[in-house]
Structure formats: structure tokens, C-alpha cells
Design a protein around this motif. Structure first.
Motif, PDB file in Angstrom:
ATOM      1  N   GLU A  45       7.168   5.680  16.891  1.00 59.19           N
ATOM      2  CA  GLU A  45       8.587   5.695  16.539  1.00 59.19           C
ATOM      3  C   GLU A  45       8.875   6.578  15.330  1.00 59.19           C
ATOM      4  N   LEU A  46       7.954   6.599  14.358  1.00 62.40           N
ATOM      5  CA  LEU A  46       8.183   7.322  13.105  1.00 62.40           C
ATOM      6  C   LEU A  46       7.658   8.750  13.119  1.00 62.40           C
ATOM      7  N   LYS A  47       6.934   9.115  14.156  1.00 62.65           N
ATOM      8  CA  LYS A  47       6.345  10.458  14.228  1.00 62.65           C
ATOM      9  C   LYS A  47       7.384  11.576  14.108  1.00 62.65           C
ATOM     10  N   PRO A  48       8.572  11.450  14.699  1.00 61.68           N
ATOM     11  CA  PRO A  48       9.550  12.537  14.570  1.00 61.68           C
ATOM     12  C   PRO A  48       9.934  12.850  13.123  1.00 61.68           C
ATOM     13  N   TRP A  49       9.733  11.909  12.205  1.00 64.55           N
ATOM     14  CA  TRP A  49      10.063  12.131  10.799  1.00 64.55           C
ATOM     15  C   TRP A  49       8.828  12.481   9.957  1.00 64.55           C
ATOM     16  N   GLY A  50       7.716  12.763  10.633  1.00 66.34           N
ATOM     17  CA  GLY A  50       6.518  13.164   9.919  1.00 66.34           C
ATOM     18  C   GLY A  50       5.844  12.062   9.141  1.00 66.34           C
ATOM     19  N   MET A  51       6.090  10.821   9.505  1.00 66.90           N
ATOM     20  CA  MET A  51       5.483   9.684   8.812  1.00 66.90           C
ATOM     21  C   MET A  51       4.268   9.207   9.593  1.00 66.90           C
ATOM     22  N   GLY A  52       3.217   8.842   8.871  1.00 60.28           N
ATOM     23  CA  GLY A  52       1.986   8.390   9.506  1.00 60.28           C
ATOM     24  C   GLY A  52       1.814   6.891   9.419  1.00 60.28           C
ATOM     25  N   VAL A  53       1.218   6.307  10.442  1.00 59.43           N
ATOM     26  CA  VAL A  53       0.914   4.874  10.472  1.00 59.43           C
ATOM     27  C   VAL A  53      -0.540   4.711  10.878  1.00 59.43           C
ATOM     28  N   SER A  54      -1.300   3.976  10.085  1.00 59.92           N
ATOM     29  CA  SER A  54      -2.725   3.771  10.351  1.00 59.92           C
ATOM     30  C   SER A  54      -3.083   2.302  10.207  1.00 59.92           C
ATOM     31  N   VAL A  55      -4.164   1.894  10.901  1.00 60.35           N
ATOM     32  CA  VAL A  55      -4.719   0.552  10.715  1.00 60.35           C
ATOM     33  C   VAL A  55      -6.156   0.678  10.219  1.00 60.35           C
ATOM     34  N   LEU A  56      -6.523  -0.216   9.315  1.00 62.08           N
ATOM     35  CA  LEU A  56      -7.881  -0.296   8.800  1.00 62.08           C
ATOM     36  C   LEU A  56      -8.590  -1.420   9.539  1.00 62.08           C
ATOM     37  N   ALA A  57      -9.755  -1.137  10.124  1.00 63.17           N
ATOM     38  CA  ALA A  57     -10.435  -2.119  10.978  1.00 63.17           C
ATOM     39  C   ALA A  57     -11.884  -2.305  10.554  1.00 63.17           C
ATOM     40  N   PRO A  58     -12.117  -3.027   9.464  1.00 61.54           N
ATOM     41  CA  PRO A  58     -13.491  -3.387   9.111  1.00 61.54           C
ATOM     42  C   PRO A  58     -13.950  -4.603   9.898  1.00 61.54           C
ATOM     43  N   ALA A  59     -15.241  -4.871   9.844  1.00 66.25           N
ATOM     44  CA  ALA A  59     -15.761  -6.149  10.352  1.00 66.25           C
ATOM     45  C   ALA A  59     -15.905  -7.071   9.131  1.00 66.25           C
TER      46      ALA A  59
END
Length: 280
Positions: A164-178
């Protein structure tokens, strides 16, 4: 040198959140440390405590106004949604209010904070939103069903938000440790005791042996887990790299578990998971 960028980190008083705050401040980044108890944040010239209970949309909006007023010429680069809890126990006997609370903190609260801060993040291009998820967002181990459900939901929400936010150049990430070596494991044994005390006799008869095995696993978790600094390193990359990843599998354990769950037939993988739990 005066920092030019700032980051908000929720759940910042201990564990992963504290490690992220310390890492960012050490790299000359201003940090707004969002916590329920302001006294839990150590004094640092680049760290500003902000009162925030993520289950309150009103407090999320108030925290955004506090940050807006304090930023000055500093740019809000990103938000790290790290606050979370873990509810465990056999799903057959799970208190539904506990399940609702799990989702309220780990999913709905994350969205409330994100909604509150998006207007500030939109002021500048390239802003980032980071969610602390878990390998539990891919692999649902027994007896942590509520936690796994919340992390699966969080991953799905983050994936939608990223697009949804990609058109505004914003990044979304998830951190997935064990497993991460944090103080949470020091409390885990007592939490398992409380769980056993709350279960009816039928639940103890059905699941008691496995719950006891879990107690052994948690007692070894601090030694087996990766340092929280590794998660902080990944958070920094997600916030400031030119090409952030959508998901950061952090540590050897998380990468092996993700690969095994993908490559092995589910019956084989299920047996391996249950065997590991039985070892305690």
C-alpha cells in the motif's frame, strides 16, 4: 555532531527494544523510546522517553503529537513496532480473553501506532516502518498458538502495508529471529508455573508432560539464543539501507527452521518439532 534523523521504537525498555535504542543512539540517531513506564528508560542525550501503551489508540495519537513537537529540524526516519507479549498454553483450554489481549497488543496495537505516526513519516520520502515479528510468524509451534497467530497476522498486515505504501517510496520490513537471549526467558519458568496452576485437572492430565518439557526448553533459551544486538543490526539495515528487505531472518536457527519448514513434508517437519519439544 547533531543528529539529523530520528526513530521511534516501541517496547523500548528491555530486550530487543532496548538493544535497538542503544544501537541507534550509538550511531548518532535520535531515538524516541516509547514505553509504559518512563523511568524504565536509561538517560542518554539522544534518547527521549515517550509514554505509550500500544493498546490505546488515544495514547498512540498523543505520542505522535509529543514526537511532532520535539522533532524540530530532525527528520522522523522510521518507526520500529517492537512492543509485544507472548501468551502460551494449549489452545483447547485457552482463555479467550487472553487470546484477545494477545492480538490487541501484537497486532491491533501495532497498527494503531503506525496509523498515528504515518502523517509524520510522510513528510519526507524514504521513511521506513519496521515490525518485530518472529520465526513464529512462519512456524507455529505447539503451546504458543496465540503468539504464533499474532505473528502470522502481523506478517500479513505488514505485507499488505508494504504494498500500500510503495507508491510513496516508503519501506515496510519485518524482523524474524528465532530464540533471542533476553530477560524474557528469566521469567518464562514462572509463567509456565502460573499456566499450570490455572489449568483444570483434565488439561494437566492431557498436556502436563509436554508443558514440563517446555520448562526445560525455556531454561536453556538464554544460552542458546542469539544476542539482541543482532536484531538491532537488522533493524538498522531495515531503517537506513537503500534497499531494505521485506523480511529479515535473523540468526542461524531462524534460517534453518525456515528452510526446513519449506523443504520437508509437513508430516516429517511436525515429527521433528514434537521430538525437539519432548527432549526438553
Amino acid at each position: 555532531m547533531t543528529p539529523t534523523e530520528a526513530v521511534l521504537v516501541t517496547g523500548a525498555s528491555t530486550g530487543i527494544g532496548q538493544a535497538i535504542v542503544e544501537h541507534l543512539a550509538d550511531n548518532n540517531i535520535r531515538v524516541f523510546a516509547a514505553v509504559r513506564d518512563l523511568s524504565s528508560v536509561a538517560e542518554h542525550p539522544l534518547v527521549t522517553p515517550v509514554r505509550l501503551d500500544v493498546t490505546s489508540a488515544t495514547e498512540a495519537q498523543a505520542a505522535a503529537e509529543t514526537v511532532r513537537g520535539a522533532l524540530g529540524d530532525t527528520r522522523l526516519r522510521g518507526v520500529v513496532n517492537n512492543a509485544g507479549i507472548a501468551v502460551g498454553g494449549p489452545l483447547e483450554f485457552l482463555d479467550l480473553d487472553e487470546f484477545r489481549h494477545q492480538l490487541e497488543v501484537n497486532v491491533i496495537g501495532q497498527l494503531a501506532v503506525t496509523q498515528a505516526f504515518l502523517p509524520l513519516l510522510r513528510r519526507h520520502g524514504g521513511a521506513r516502518i519496521v515490525f518485530t515479528s518472529s520465526i513464529g510468524g512462519r512456524i507455529a509451534a505447539p503451546f504458543i498458538g496465540p503468539y504464533a497467530a499474532s505473528k502470522h497476522a502481523l506478517n500479513g498486515m505488514a505485507e499488505s502495508l508494504r504494498r500500500e505504501l510503495k507508491p510513496w517510496g516508503m519501506g515496510v520490513s519485518v524482523l524474524a529471529p528465532a530464540t533471542v537471549a533476553t530477560p524474557i526467558w528469566e521469567k518464562a519458568g514462572g509463567q509456565i508455573d502460573d499456566l499450570e496452576a490455572s489449568l483444570p485437572p483434565e488439561a494437566i492430565e492431557l498436556y502436563g508432560a509436554t508443558i514440563s518439557s517446555m520448562r526445560g526448553m525455556t531454561s536453556n533459551a538464554t544460552d542458546a539464543g542469539i544476542p539482541a544486538s543482532q536484531v538491532a543490526d537488522a533493524a538498522h539495515h531495515a531503517l537506513f539501507s537503500r534497499r531494505p528487505k521485506a523480511e529479515y531472518l535473523i540468526g542461524r536457527e531462524a534460517k534453518l527452521m525456515a528452510a526446513a519448514s519449506t523443504l520437508l513434508p509437513y508430516r516429517t517437519f511436525d515429527k521433528a518439532v514434537l521430538k525437539e519439544i519432548a527432549k526438553g
